[in-house]
Design an enzyme around this catalytic site. Structure first.
Site, PDB file in Angstrom:
ATOM      1  N   ARG A  84       0.839  -1.199   0.000  1.00 22.30           N
ATOM      2  CA  ARG A  84       0.000   0.000   0.000  1.00 22.30           C
ATOM      3  C   ARG A  84       0.872   1.245   0.000  1.00 22.30           C
ATOM      4  NH1 ARG A  84      -4.723  -1.706   4.350  1.00 22.30           N
ATOM      5  NH2 ARG A  84      -5.469  -3.508   3.169  1.00 22.30           N
ATOM      6  N   SER A 177      -8.095  -1.137   1.091  1.00 19.40           N
ATOM      7  CA  SER A 177      -9.050  -1.486   2.142  1.00 19.40           C
ATOM      8  C   SER A 177      -9.840  -0.270   2.616  1.00 19.40           C
ATOM      9  CB  SER A 177      -8.336  -2.176   3.299  1.00 19.40           C
ATOM     10  OG  SER A 177      -9.255  -2.671   4.244  1.00 19.40           O
ATOM     11  N   HIS A 178      -9.718   0.038   3.905  1.00 21.31           N
ATOM     12  CA  HIS A 178     -10.518   1.083   4.537  1.00 21.31           C
ATOM     13  C   HIS A 178      -9.871   2.457   4.425  1.00 21.31           C
ATOM     14  CE1 HIS A 178      -7.540  -0.508   7.248  1.00 21.31           C
ATOM     15  NE2 HIS A 178      -7.601   0.579   7.976  1.00 21.31           N
ATOM     16  N   ASP A 342     -16.627  -1.460   4.552  1.00 20.06           N
ATOM     17  CA  ASP A 342     -15.507  -0.582   4.207  1.00 20.06           C
ATOM     18  C   ASP A 342     -15.218  -0.574   2.715  1.00 20.06           C
ATOM     19  OD1 ASP A 342     -14.475  -3.187   4.085  1.00 20.06           O
ATOM     20  OD2 ASP A 342     -12.454  -2.504   4.596  1.00 20.06           O
ATOM     21  N   ASP A 344     -13.211  -2.196   0.582  1.00 21.95           N
ATOM     22  CA  ASP A 344     -13.191  -3.416  -0.226  1.00 21.95           C
ATOM     23  C   ASP A 344     -14.164  -4.482   0.259  1.00 21.95           C
ATOM     24  OD1 ASP A 344     -11.628  -3.823   2.080  1.00 21.95           O
ATOM     25  OD2 ASP A 344     -10.434  -5.383   1.111  1.00 21.95           O
ATOM     26  N   ASP A 346     -14.576  -6.068   3.233  1.00 23.29           N
ATOM     27  CA  ASP A 346     -14.236  -7.156   4.151  1.00 23.29           C
ATOM     28  C   ASP A 346     -14.439  -6.791   5.625  1.00 23.29           C
ATOM     29  OD1 ASP A 346     -12.070  -5.450   4.450  1.00 23.29           O
ATOM     30  OD2 ASP A 346     -10.534  -6.977   4.119  1.00 23.29           O
ATOM     31  N   ARG A 347     -14.746  -5.534   5.921  1.00 26.04           N
ATOM     32  CA  ARG A 347     -14.982  -5.122   7.305  1.00 26.04           C
ATOM     33  C   ARG A 347     -16.448  -4.759   7.500  1.00 26.04           C
ATOM     34  NH1 ARG A 347      -9.584  -2.425   9.712  1.00 26.04           N
ATOM     35  NH2 ARG A 347      -8.091  -3.384   8.273  1.00 26.04           N
ATOM     36  N   LYS A 442     -11.898 -12.108   5.567  1.00 24.77           N
ATOM     37  CA  LYS A 442     -13.001 -11.573   6.362  1.00 24.77           C
ATOM     38  C   LYS A 442     -14.063 -11.042   5.419  1.00 24.77           C
ATOM     39  CE  LYS A 442     -10.163  -7.449   7.433  1.00 24.77           C
ATOM     40  NZ  LYS A 442      -8.774  -7.968   7.320  1.00 24.77           N
TER      41      LYS A 442
END
Length: 619
Positions: A84, A177-178, A342, A344, A346-347, A442
């Site tokens: 990232r 991600s987030h 989030d 992507d 997964d959260r 997740k």
């Protein structure tokens, strides 16, 4: 010359040197960079010029592969969730291309040669350009088929699901991600293996090693792929199939959950539901799943259109960044159930009316209710696991249900090994990640459906006018049975790395000199360490995973530097205290934990090392 330029422009993307004049050889050496012309217009010009330029187009028997000279680029070591950086870094010459080629150089030939790989992402800025780069390098390295989500869209859980269903050899996930998206913000890439789980450290270490010695990038000379239409495009033995991003994942969810049961709850006029997709990838899944298949009202989906910059928001589903949802849920007339996911997908964050469910409690409650409420677990879970910083709530469920239990480092890949070995069914992280062995990531929507299943099961016999069992009722019943683990996390984002690292080193020094029985204010030390983990499946060992102070009453203070950001360091402090007394369960967590919070700030000397007065986020 113009036709030759058009041919090379299908492979090499320019911006840094726009306006300069190049010969074909200089084009070859300039490398991958951000495009300045739209893909569609470039593709049209390539096809139009193909007869004179020799550009490879669909329908040819073979593809031409070029070797692009390159040099190592510093800073390409992956963290807990891939590589990232800021978007502008990935746009630099060959930055992304180097990492992708280093990945292929790190994999056994049988893992990609003539194999099928999956490609998708969260819809953030630069994903479409990156998709074309990855496809061309994959073709250049002999991959047989790329399955890519329409418009480059596939949630992280969906990538895992597609890999498993289609028996692919692995897949690329384009996401940070987030973290925020847009030209000034973050981008990321990671690789998942054939089981659908993130690549193990044995592979990511090889990738990093190969980024330090890379000298060439293998690139297929093919036009940009039209990602806007579902279908198959072939170039010789290489094919790209653009797939619907929802269908495989939806089919899996229908296998895991009782959709009829959930539909009965969501269709009740006395049950209010809201899902906030935060203008992120689950916007592509929310309407097909919750509205079209489960009967939720169309206006129950908030921020449901995926945007490249997430609507200028921060797609992290917590009480700070999902404030719009929180405000609605804390109204007197707010919905009965609310959730967010989030960037992507997964959260997740779960809320009842005026009630927040901590992620640590959430996974424990799902585990405690799974067998009776979710068909997938009808025979009972195989085992339970949590990340080390997550509260001990799940431990107590495992003990009562007499299930194997595992405490692992932060990073979903550590759960994957246990799942593949048949030792684990349900797991979670305090960082709003919850999931099971239906995939190897997740899964935000899975967690929402799990909660809806629990509520639907508890309310299935309720008639119109009866008081429904609420989210708060479910949680408080759980506390009464298992006790409450008061838990909070303090995040200090984008700290200066030097100061943050010095703080952790100072804490390690304190740990090395600590002794059981020492007093820390009103707390007595049971042990202090820097968490290490030996994988019970493959015997691999990871160390320095978080500094822990564990006290004789079960209270814990944990310090970690997060590996999920793209700039600076995020310092995370985790504070936990167990309370068996039901009469004290309704105390606000920040009040109950204040003595431990003060102790954590004092022991760490966080202000001295980082200069930070207050956390960025409190969970």
């Amino acid at each position: 010359m113009a036709s030759t330029y058009a041919r090379f422009d299908t492979v090499f993307l320019f911006s840094r040197f726009s306006g300069a004049k190049y010969s074909p050889s200089s084009l070859l050496s300039s490398g991958f960079q951000l495009r300045t012309k739209p893909a569609s217009s470039r593709l049209q010009s390539i096809v139009a010029l193909s007869s004179s330029s020799g550009a490879v187009v669909a329908g040819t028997d073979s593809i031409e592969v070029k070797s692009l000279p390159t040099k190592p680029i510093e800073g390409q070591k992956t963290g807990t969730s891939g590589l990232r950086k800021k978007v502008k870094v990935f746009m630099e010459e060959n930055y992304l291309a180097n990492w992708i080629q280093a990945l292929f150089n790190s994999l056994p030939l049988e893992d990609y040669k003539n194999a099928t790989l999956v490609l998708g992402g969260d819809g953030r800025y630069f994903n479409k350009e990156a998709s074309q780069i990855i496809i061309k390098i994959a073709a250049g390295n002999g991959v047989g088929t790329i399955l890519v989500g329409k418009e480059g869209i596939l949630s992280t859980p969906a990538v895992s699901a597609v890999i498993r269903k289609r028996k692919a050899n692995g897949g690329f996930i384009m996401s940070a991600s987030h973290n925020p998206g847009g030209p000034e913000y973050d981008w990321g890439i990671k690789f998942n293996y054939s089981s659908g789980q993130p690549a193990p450290e044995s592979i990511t270490d090889k990738i990093y090693g190969n980024t330090l010695s890379i000298s060439e990038i293998k690139v297929a000379e093919i036009p940009d792929i039209d990602l806007s239409q579902v279908g198959v495009t072939k170039y010789g033995s290489f094919s790209v199939e653009v797939i619907d991003p929802v269908s495989d994942y939806l089919e899996l969810m229908e296998d895991v959950f009782d959709f009829d049961l959930i539909r009965g709850l969501l269709s009740r006029p006395d049950f209010g539901f809201m899902f906030d997709a935060m203008h992120a990838v689950t916007g592509a899944y929310a309407k097909p799943i919750f509205v079209d298949n489960l009967g939720a009202k169309p206006d129950s989906i908030s921020n449901g259109v995926p945007l490249e910059d997430f609507g200028h928001g921060h797609p992290d589903p917590n009480l700070t960044y999902a404030k719009d949802l929180v405000d609605v849920m804390y109204r007197d007339d707010g919905p009965d159930f609310g959730a967010a996911s989030d960037g992507d997908g997964d959260r997740n964050m779960v809320l009842g009316n005026k009630f927040f469910v901590t992620p640590s409690d959430s996974v424990a409650i799902i585990a405690a209710n799974a067998q009776e409420a979710i068909p997938y677990f009808r025979a009972g879970p195989k085992g339970l696991a949590r990340s080390m910083p997550t509260s001990g709530a799940l431990d107590r469920v495992a003990e009562k249900l007499k299930l194997p239990f595992f405490e692992v480092p932060t990073g979903w890949k550590f759960f994957g090994n246990l799942m593949d070995a048949g030792k684990l069914s349900i797991c979670g992280e305090e960082s709003f990640g919850t999931g099971s062995d239906h995939i190897r990531e997740k899964d935000g929507i899975w967690a929402v459906l799990a909660w809806l299943s629990i509520l639907a099961h508890r309310n299935k016999d309720k008639k119109a006018g009866d008081k429904l069992v609420s989210v708060a009722d479910v949680v408080k019943e759980y506390w009464a049975t298992y006790g409450r683990n008061f838990f909070s996390r303090y995040d200090y984002e984008e700290c200066e790395s030097e100061g943050a690292n010095k703080m952790i080193e100072n804490l390690r020094d304190i740990v090395s000199k600590s002794k059981a029985g020492e007093s820390y204010g009103n707390y007595v030390l049971q042990f202090a360490d820097d968490f290490s983990y030996t994988d019970p499946v493959d015997g691999s060992v990871v160390s320095k995973q978080g500094v822990r102070f564990v006290f004789t009453d079960g209270s814990r203070i944990i310090f970690r530097l997060s590996g999920t950001g793209s700039a600076g360091a995020t310092v995370r402090i985790y504070i936990e205290q167990f309370e068996p007394d039901v009469s004290k369960h309704d105390v606000d967590a920040q009040i109950a934990l204040k003595p431990l919070i003060d102790l954590a700030l004092s022991v760490s000397k966080l202000k001295d090392f980082t200069g930070r007065e207050k956390p960025t986020v409190i969970t």
